[in-house]
Design a protein around this motif. Sequence first.
Motif, mmCIF file in Angstrom:
data_model
loop_
_atom_site.group_PDB
_atom_site.id
_atom_site.type_symbol
_atom_site.label_atom_id
_atom_site.label_comp_id
_atom_site.label_asym_id
_atom_site.label_seq_id
_atom_site.Cartn_x
_atom_site.Cartn_y
_atom_site.Cartn_z
ATOM 1 N N GLY A 75 -16.057 -12.359 48.500
ATOM 2 C CA GLY A 75 -17.142 -13.038 47.557
ATOM 3 C C GLY A 75 -18.003 -13.872 48.308
ATOM 4 N N ILE A 76 -18.063 -14.012 49.668
ATOM 5 C CA ILE A 76 -18.783 -14.936 50.357
ATOM 6 C C ILE A 76 -19.686 -14.040 51.265
ATOM 7 C CG2 ILE A 76 -18.501 -16.539 52.230
ATOM 8 C CD1 ILE A 76 -15.609 -16.964 51.500
ATOM 9 N N GLY A 77 -21.073 -14.537 50.916
ATOM 10 C CA GLY A 77 -22.229 -13.746 51.664
ATOM 11 C C GLY A 77 -22.802 -12.613 51.182
ATOM 12 N N ALA A 78 -23.348 -12.007 51.806
ATOM 13 C CA ALA A 78 -24.228 -10.565 51.205
ATOM 14 C C ALA A 78 -24.529 -9.874 52.329
ATOM 15 C CB ALA A 78 -25.363 -10.844 49.997
ATOM 16 N N PRO A 79 -24.560 -8.492 52.013
ATOM 17 C CA PRO A 79 -24.999 -7.720 52.953
ATOM 18 C C PRO A 79 -26.604 -7.956 53.479
ATOM 19 C CG PRO A 79 -24.160 -6.466 51.045
ATOM 20 C CD PRO A 79 -24.418 -7.804 50.830
ATOM 21 N N LYS A 80 -26.877 -7.872 54.691
ATOM 22 C CA LYS A 80 -28.294 -7.708 55.152
ATOM 23 C C LYS A 80 -29.261 -6.960 54.142
ATOM 24 C CE LYS A 80 -28.763 -8.631 59.716
ATOM 25 N NZ LYS A 80 -28.907 -8.247 61.036
ATOM 26 N N PRO A 81 -30.237 -7.412 53.637
ATOM 27 C CA PRO A 81 -31.106 -6.535 52.870
ATOM 28 C C PRO A 81 -31.964 -5.772 53.978
ATOM 29 C CG PRO A 81 -32.296 -8.736 53.196
ATOM 30 C CD PRO A 81 -30.464 -8.861 53.817
#
Length: 104
Positions: free
Chosen positions: A94-100
Amino acid sequence: MSTIVMPYYFRTFSRSGTKWFVKNADVFYSERSTPIDLDDFQGLYGVSELDVIIELFRINGGKPGYYLANLKDRKYYYCGSEWEDIKVKLQELGIGAPKPHYDS
């Protein structure tokens, strides 16, 4: 090697052959008014670097690759053999997000 952003209480370790390496980290934002010495595992979290390495070895038998240690909660994770596997594990936590992806 790309930059990985994570909470200051996480540390990245790697194992190659029979050796363990702690990856250097820098704090770019802190709510604390005093500087944080990221190398002071004992002072910050009450655990030694050797204690962390023992726990990392236990989770995967010391398999070569990259590991994450959540020093605050004393949770340890094997990420995989590639640097990018660390980002994947952090996202699972739950840390960070995929590159858009942007369409041109």
